[in-house]
Design a protein around this motif. Structure first.
Motif, PDB file in Angstrom:
ATOM      1  N   LEU A  28      -4.983   2.199   7.872  1.00  0.00           N
ATOM      2  CA  LEU A  28      -5.617   1.237   6.973  1.00  0.00           C
ATOM      3  C   LEU A  28      -6.335   0.160   7.790  1.00  0.00           C
ATOM      4  O   LEU A  28      -6.020  -1.033   7.723  1.00  0.00           O
TER       5      LEU A  28
ATOM      6  N   ASN B 103       0.828  -1.216   0.000  1.00  0.00           N
ATOM      7  CA  ASN B 103       0.000   0.000   0.000  1.00  0.00           C
ATOM      8  C   ASN B 103       0.861   1.265   0.000  1.00  0.00           C
ATOM      9  O   ASN B 103       0.454   2.288   0.539  1.00  0.00           O
TER      10      ASN B 103
ATOM     11  N   ASP C 156     -10.453   4.942   1.243  1.00  0.00           N
ATOM     12  CA  ASP C 156     -10.945   3.568   1.233  1.00  0.00           C
ATOM     13  C   ASP C 156     -11.195   3.084  -0.194  1.00  0.00           C
ATOM     14  O   ASP C 156     -10.850   1.943  -0.551  1.00  0.00           O
TER      15      ASP C 156
ATOM     16  N   LEU D  60      -0.493   4.578  -0.923  1.00  0.00           N
ATOM     17  CA  LEU D  60      -1.394   5.218   0.038  1.00  0.00           C
ATOM     18  C   LEU D  60      -0.634   5.829   1.209  1.00  0.00           C
ATOM     19  O   LEU D  60      -1.223   6.114   2.258  1.00  0.00           O
TER      20      LEU D  60
ATOM     21  N   SER E 234       0.997   5.586   6.515  1.00  0.00           N
ATOM     22  CA  SER E 234      -0.196   5.631   5.670  1.00  0.00           C
ATOM     23  C   SER E 234      -0.902   6.973   5.826  1.00  0.00           C
ATOM     24  O   SER E 234      -0.870   7.592   6.884  1.00  0.00           O
TER      25      SER E 234
ATOM     26  N   GLN F  77      -7.859   2.478  -1.825  1.00  0.00           N
ATOM     27  CA  GLN F  77      -7.260   1.242  -1.322  1.00  0.00           C
ATOM     28  C   GLN F  77      -7.880   0.012  -1.980  1.00  0.00           C
ATOM     29  O   GLN F  77      -7.192  -0.983  -2.252  1.00  0.00           O
TER      30      GLN F  77
END
Length: 843
Positions: free
Chosen positions: A278, A257, A568, A260, A274, A571
């Motif tokens: 997350l 990720n 969200d 992000l 992040s 992701q």
């Protein structure tokens, strides 16, 4: 024969699930007979109206019995849903305290233990498990992580001290590479982005940070981060053994990720964190039937939305009591509002040294809360300075067990420390709370002046004040010390973010502090609290009740939900939907009255565009973001400059600025703190910001604008269409002349100003220690504001402000015009009396 087993079975079948009924049937220990009205109110509202809502906020005053309420809700949920229940706290110490309280009251509970499987009593829904936030949120979580074979189903999660959990949860999604302990990897990571900072004209800041000359934090440009994420992952894998626990417990949550994440560079570490936690990686949390957020200090739900992804239509207005039940007594004193208070730091600390000795002799505890280790060292001659979390916990236990009364200094520990009773009767909060992590510093800069940062500061002040008194019968003397802290609590707009109880206590603080006329009077005032003098306690209770107002609705819930939902979607791979959601928000006329936050959201859109391979749209959106917020990442090509609107009349602008403060004295204190920063060798950024803030007291409109070498350090726009174009050179010795390069910078700034502000007469001003200029500097067209003349201008302004003490607020504007005429603060007077020409010298 009586069959107790059968009777027990029948009793179990009829076990109540209403938390009020549960409490009635508990075998209570001595000292616990009934619930507070506030506890009864919250439990009844939850059970009757909200128990089937997934996300609920429970708000009770500190000392109002929040833990018992949470345990009763937990037991009710466990019985009704027949599923395990998890109770989370910020620290191990608080987890142990919660477990002990559950045992005392007869609520079945077990403590989370590292290194052993989850126990059957918890798994079978027979006992509430109590642990820290870290036991759930980590890459090796026993409760399961996305991709693991199974996850633990939960009926309810109780999140205690939810306000204190936000930085803890962020740490779970953060990897730190230390420049000291992992130098090779730190240098390898930072070297990857050198040319990225050159591209956006930030190479000087980059080099200064790496060399330790600048304590700031830089965000790696997201386009460079995106392109080099595979290099980053490989470097980290190669040196995983050097990173430690972050690699084990955080890196697995981040490695897939990285798009992000923020990448942040400081002199101490390279940080990957992040953008928002997350939490969807944890199915036990996502799928829990109930999530109860408990707090004494949450005045809105923004950060719950951002941190936990809670859905706002399922979060009612925080449940709280409208009474003073459970509210501890705090005698808050603000020494800087006392007429006798000394000006020097040495004298101030001598006063506190004597007072702390007085309290220690009476076998009462003292703590000092400071924002950083640097400020902590200022108290080292007077108190024990805690070095790290372990020593903080050690000192807390010494206070609680009466082995040592301090004073102890805790740096950046505004929560997770409970010191009831004599463990803390004197609490000194020294300096305005600030973040300590790279992310905290980055966000404080990127969103400077925004509601988000004001809200975080308010929360930390609330937390800090609450450390020393924990219940209705508890009491504590609290000192607020330091101009930055005192200035903050003096601005009405800031205090709107505090709870109504704290606002009322600050009203009392101002009344009492302004009445303290001498050091002897101060000691006598403190004694009245510590000895439970009836004149004080009756005044406090009566005045507190009279000063209570409704809590303000400060939450910009829509923007918090937008940011959380967009991340969200991103992701989950829905990049187009995420972009559309942001663009629709901007297009539908939603008013974001907070320009720094608007820029922040536009930069988020730009990042998603880039990740979606739409580079042109990304660049265009980043320009818009930077136009709203100059503290964000500079676009690689930036030409648009939104000119400042023309300022209002000078008197009107001065009055508007003064009206932000609770009183003229508070405004004057703020001006004094500005003056303290306008000195030789003050840090350049601090000096420039102080010049900017100075302008508001003159009725001018200021801006710091030095982009890609264009613009000036500071501009002052005046109502008479005169613009002061200022370059600050205070960080030089008194005998060093103005050099050709410095004069050139000011001339470039003047040309830029003349192009952008065609209706203004621009005056290029060098704020410079010396009145000398190199012959080659060609400084004949420049004006000098020497530090000596700057002090004269400060003095003139200070005397001007003092005269407002004799007027009511409704008389300000009329008299301001008259006072301006009698002063030397009109733009033309500043030019005539405070600016001069340089003297040319051979050098």
């Amino acid at each position: 024969m009586v069959d107790f087993n059968q009777l027990g079975y029948e009793a179990a079948k009829s076990e109540p699930i209403d938390p009020l009924d549960i409490f009635e049937r508990l075998v209570k220990p001595q000292g616990i007979n009934d619930l507070y009205n506030s506890q009864h109110e919250v439990l009844n509202n939850w059970y009757q109206k909200m128990k089937d809502i997934k996300d609920v906020v429970v708000k009770l005053h500190t000392g109002g019995g929040k833990t018992l309420v949470g345990l009763l809700i937990g037991l009710s949920s466990m019985r009704e849903l027949h599923k395990p229940v998890l109770y989370l706290t910020p620290t191990h110490q608080l987890a142990e305290q919660t477990f002990e309280q559950a045992q005392r009251i007869g609520i079945p509970a077990v403590l989370y233990e590292k290194g052993v499987p989850l126990v059957p009593d918890f798994l079978n829904g027979n006992a509430i498990m109590v642990g820290t936030y870290n036991c759930l949120f980590n890459a090796k979580s026993k409760f399961g992580v996305n991709g693991s074979a199974k996850f633990q189903e939960l009926g309810a999660i109780l999140l205690d001290d939810a306000h204190a959990s936000f930085p803890i949860i962020r740490d779970c999604f953060t990897l730190e590479v230390s420049s000291k302990n992992n130098k090779d990897l730190y240098e390898a990571l930072t070297d990857l982005f050198k040319y990225s900072f050159i591209r956006i004209h930030r190479e000087e800041a980059y080099e200064d940070i790496l060399a330790g000359r600048d304590s700031g934090v830089l965000e790696v440009p997201y386009w460079a981060w995106h392109e080099k994420s595979s290099n980053i992952a490989e470097l980290i894998r190669q040196q995983s053994n050097m990173i430690g626990s972050d690699f084990t417990f955080s890196w697995p949550l981040l490695r897939d990720n990285l798009n992000l994440c923020h990448a942040l560079i400081s002199s101490t570490s390279f940080t990957i964190t992040s953008m928002l936690p997350l939490v969807k990686l944890f199915p036990a949390f996502v799928n829990a039937d109930r999530r109860i957020y408990m707090s004494a200090n949450i005045n809105d739900t923004n950060e719950i939305i951002r941190t936990f992804g809670a859905t706002p239509e399922l979060i009612p207005t925080p449940e709280s009591s409208k009474t003073l039940v459970g509210v501890s007594e705090k005698m808050i004193l603000i020494p800087e509002k006392m007429p006798f208070y000394p000006q020097t730091q040495e004298d101030v600390q001598n006063i506190f040294s004597q007072m702390m000795e007085l309290v220690r002799t009476a076998k009462l505890g003292t703590i000092i809360l400071v924002p950083s280790n640097r400020v902590a060292e200022e108290w080292a001659d007077y108190a024990y300075v805690a070095n790290g979390s372990e020593q903080v916990e050690e000192y807390v236990k010494e206070l609680q067990s009466k082995l040592n009364y301090g004073p102890f200094v805790f740096a950046n520990r505004y929560d997770g420390v409970d010191l009831p009773g004599n463990a803390c009767r004197l609490l000194i909060m020294s300096g305005l709370p600030e973040g300590s992590s790279n992310y905290d510093k980055f966000k404080a800069t990127a969103l400077r002046g925004s509601e988000s940062i004001t809200r975080e500061i308010a929360q930390k002040i609330e937390q800090g004040i609450g450390r020393g008194a924990r219940g209705a019968s508890d009491y504590c003397v609290v000192f607020l010390v330091g101009r930055d802290l005192v200035n903050w609590v003096s601005i009405t707009k800031n205090t709107a973010y505090l709870t109504n109880i704290t606002r009322a206590q600050l009203e009392i603080a101002s009344q009492v502090s302004e009445s303290v006329s001498s050091y002897e009077d101060l000691i006598d005032t403190v004694r009245k609290c510590l000895t439970r003098d009836k004149t004080w306690t009756e005044f406090y209770r009566k005045t507190l009740s009279n000063n209570l107002t409704d809590d303000y609705e400060t939450a910009q819930v829509e923007e918090a939900l937008l940011e959380r939902t967009v991340i969200d979607l991103w992701q989950e791979g829905y990049k187009d939907k995420a972009i559309d959601k942001l663009n629709n928000y901007f297009k539908k006329g939603h008013t974001i009255t907070d320009p720094p936050m608007r820029g922040w959201l536009e930069q988020l859109s730009s990042k998603i565009y880039y990740d979606n391979n739409n580079y042109i749209a990304s660049e265009q959106m980043q320009k818009r973001a930077f136009g709203h917020n100059k503290n964000l990442t500079r676009p690689s090509e930036y030409t648009d400059y939104p000119s400042l609107p023309a300022p209002d009349g000078q008197a009107k602008a001065i009055v508007e600025n003064l009206s932000k403060y609770s009183s003229v004295n508070d405004a004057i204190r703020k001006f004094e703190s500005i003056a303290d920063s306008l000195v030789l060798h003050a840090p350049p950024k601090k000096f420039e910001q102080a010049l900017c803030d100075f302008a508001y007291f003159l009725g001018f409109k200021p801006e710091r604008h030095d982009i890609n070498g264009e613009g000036s350090d500071v501009i002052w726009l005046t109502p008479s269409k005169v613009g002061f174009i200022m370059e600050a050179k205070n960080n030089k010795n008194n005998d060093v002349p103005l050099h050709k390069k410095e004069a050139g910078q000011l001339n470039v700034a003047k040309n830029w100003f003349n192009r952008e502000y065609t209706h203004y007469r621009g005056i290029p001003v060098s704020v410079h220690p010396s009145d000398l200029a190199d012959k080659n500097a060609e400084a004949q067209v420049l004006k000098l504001l020497s530090l000596k003349d700057l002090r004269r201008l400060i003095s003139e302004t200070y005397n001007f402000l003092l005269q407002f003490e004799t007027y009511r607020i409704d008389q300000y504007e009329t008299n301001c015009e008259l006072l301006l005429e009698q002063s030397k603060l009109r733009p033309e007077d500043i030019e005539r009396y405070f600016l001069s020409n340089f003297k040319t010298v051979e050098h």
